[in-house]
Design a protein around this motif. Structure first.
Motif, PDB file in Angstrom:
ATOM      1  N   SER A 114      32.869  31.998  40.495  1.00 57.74           N
ATOM      2  CA  SER A 114      34.190  32.597  39.220  1.00 57.74           C
ATOM      3  C   SER A 114      35.653  31.705  39.048  1.00 57.74           C
ATOM      4  CB  SER A 114      34.400  32.779  38.075  1.00 57.74           C
ATOM      5  OG  SER A 114      35.427  34.015  38.900  1.00 57.74           O
ATOM      6  N   ALA A 115      36.126  30.751  38.259  1.00 61.84           N
ATOM      7  CA  ALA A 115      37.295  30.324  38.601  1.00 61.84           C
ATOM      8  C   ALA A 115      38.160  31.247  39.405  1.00 61.84           C
ATOM      9  CB  ALA A 115      37.485  29.410  37.614  1.00 61.84           C
ATOM     10  N   PRO A 163      24.835  42.080  41.465  1.00 54.53           N
ATOM     11  CA  PRO A 163      24.681  40.374  41.072  1.00 54.53           C
ATOM     12  C   PRO A 163      26.009  40.039  39.927  1.00 54.53           C
ATOM     13  CG  PRO A 163      23.119  41.161  39.843  1.00 54.53           C
ATOM     14  CD  PRO A 163      23.819  41.922  40.562  1.00 54.53           C
ATOM     15  N   ASP A 164      26.832  40.950  39.605  1.00 52.23           N
ATOM     16  CA  ASP A 164      27.674  40.409  38.926  1.00 52.23           C
ATOM     17  C   ASP A 164      28.869  40.139  39.808  1.00 52.23           C
ATOM     18  OD1 ASP A 164      26.382  40.666  36.515  1.00 52.23           O
ATOM     19  OD2 ASP A 164      26.764  42.845  36.126  1.00 52.23           O
ATOM     20  N   LEU A 165      29.173  41.041  40.702  1.00 49.96           N
ATOM     21  CA  LEU A 165      29.821  40.505  42.087  1.00 49.96           C
ATOM     22  C   LEU A 165      29.876  39.143  42.969  1.00 49.96           C
ATOM     23  CD1 LEU A 165      31.871  41.748  44.037  1.00 49.96           C
ATOM     24  CD2 LEU A 165      30.730  42.330  45.758  1.00 49.96           C
ATOM     25  N   TYR A 166      28.637  38.944  43.032  1.00 50.63           N
ATOM     26  CA  TYR A 166      28.547  37.282  43.748  1.00 50.63           C
ATOM     27  C   TYR A 166      29.055  36.249  42.278  1.00 50.63           C
ATOM     28  CZ  TYR A 166      26.731  39.585  47.517  1.00 50.63           C
ATOM     29  OH  TYR A 166      26.576  40.495  48.110  1.00 50.63           O
ATOM     30  N   LEU A 167      28.324  36.609  41.055  1.00 52.50           N
ATOM     31  CA  LEU A 167      28.854  36.207  40.039  1.00 52.50           C
ATOM     32  C   LEU A 167      30.541  35.791  40.118  1.00 52.50           C
ATOM     33  CD1 LEU A 167      26.543  36.695  37.264  1.00 52.50           C
ATOM     34  CD2 LEU A 167      26.234  34.500  39.125  1.00 52.50           C
ATOM     35  N   TRP A 168      31.345  37.166  40.217  1.00 52.15           N
ATOM     36  CA  TRP A 168      33.018  37.043  40.069  1.00 52.15           C
ATOM     37  C   TRP A 168      33.677  36.041  40.861  1.00 52.15           C
ATOM     38  CZ3 TRP A 168      37.054  38.881  42.798  1.00 52.15           C
ATOM     39  CH2 TRP A 168      37.546  38.769  43.322  1.00 52.15           C
ATOM     40  N   LEU A 169      32.704  36.109  42.280  1.00 47.87           N
ATOM     41  CA  LEU A 169      33.425  35.611  43.513  1.00 47.87           C
ATOM     42  C   LEU A 169      33.470  34.433  43.084  1.00 47.87           C
ATOM     43  CD1 LEU A 169      32.220  37.489  46.350  1.00 47.87           C
ATOM     44  CD2 LEU A 169      34.181  37.728  45.331  1.00 47.87           C
ATOM     45  N   LEU A 223      43.180  34.297  43.391  1.00 50.83           N
ATOM     46  CA  LEU A 223      43.068  35.406  44.426  1.00 50.83           C
ATOM     47  C   LEU A 223      43.315  35.138  45.829  1.00 50.83           C
ATOM     48  CD1 LEU A 223      41.791  37.892  41.861  1.00 50.83           C
ATOM     49  CD2 LEU A 223      43.893  37.313  42.378  1.00 50.83           C
ATOM     50  N   ALA A 224      42.084  34.417  46.079  1.00 55.38           N
ATOM     51  CA  ALA A 224      41.604  34.016  47.588  1.00 55.38           C
ATOM     52  C   ALA A 224      42.210  33.363  48.425  1.00 55.38           C
ATOM     53  CB  ALA A 224      40.719  33.742  47.899  1.00 55.38           C
TER      54      ALA A 224
END
Length: 129
Positions: free
Chosen positions: A120-121, A112-118, A126-127
């Motif tokens: 985030s600001a 779930p940390d990956l989705y939280l990072w995605l 980066l995207a």
């Protein structure tokens, strides 16, 4: 086209009567020359019905071939078999029986940390790059 009115029948009959009267006044020599000129013009003119079906058939066939060619580009491609001399390395096995590739993919899907990072600001700049 002109719209038909109730008195069109009278106009048509009057035009036919005048045409017959004008033909009766024309000399037979002039009629023969006009008839010969008309027949000569029909023989000299190319047949209008001969070339057009072939043009339409050719254009339709070309369009159909082009559409099939474009449609084939969107079909899913079957994987090509590898040559017999080339071997692919087997994935390394982990201690619990799963391969490392499966566990790595599983951790990315379940983290779930990956989705939280995605969300985030930090991920948005980066995207955009």
């Amino acid at each position: 086209m002109n719209p038909h009115t109730p008195d069109d029948g009278g106009f048509d009959a009057q035009a036919r009567t005048l045409h017959r009267a004008s033909l009766a006044q024309m000399s037979p020599q002039a009629m023969a020359r006009l008839r010969a000129a008309r027949h000569e013009a029909q023989r000299a003119a190319p047949a209008s019905g001969d070339a057009r079906p072939w043009r339409w058939l050719t254009a339709t066939a070309f369009t159909a071939v082009l559409a099939v060619g474009v449609g084939l580009q969107f079909l899913p491609q079957a994987p090509t078999p590898s040559s017999p001399g080339v071997t692919t390395p087997a994935p390394l096995a982990s201690t619990d029986g799963e391969t490392l590739d499966e566990t790595a993919a599983g951790t990315l899907e379940e983290d779930p940390d990956l989705y939280l990072w995605l969300a985030s600001a930090e991920a948005q700049p980066l995207a955009m790059e």
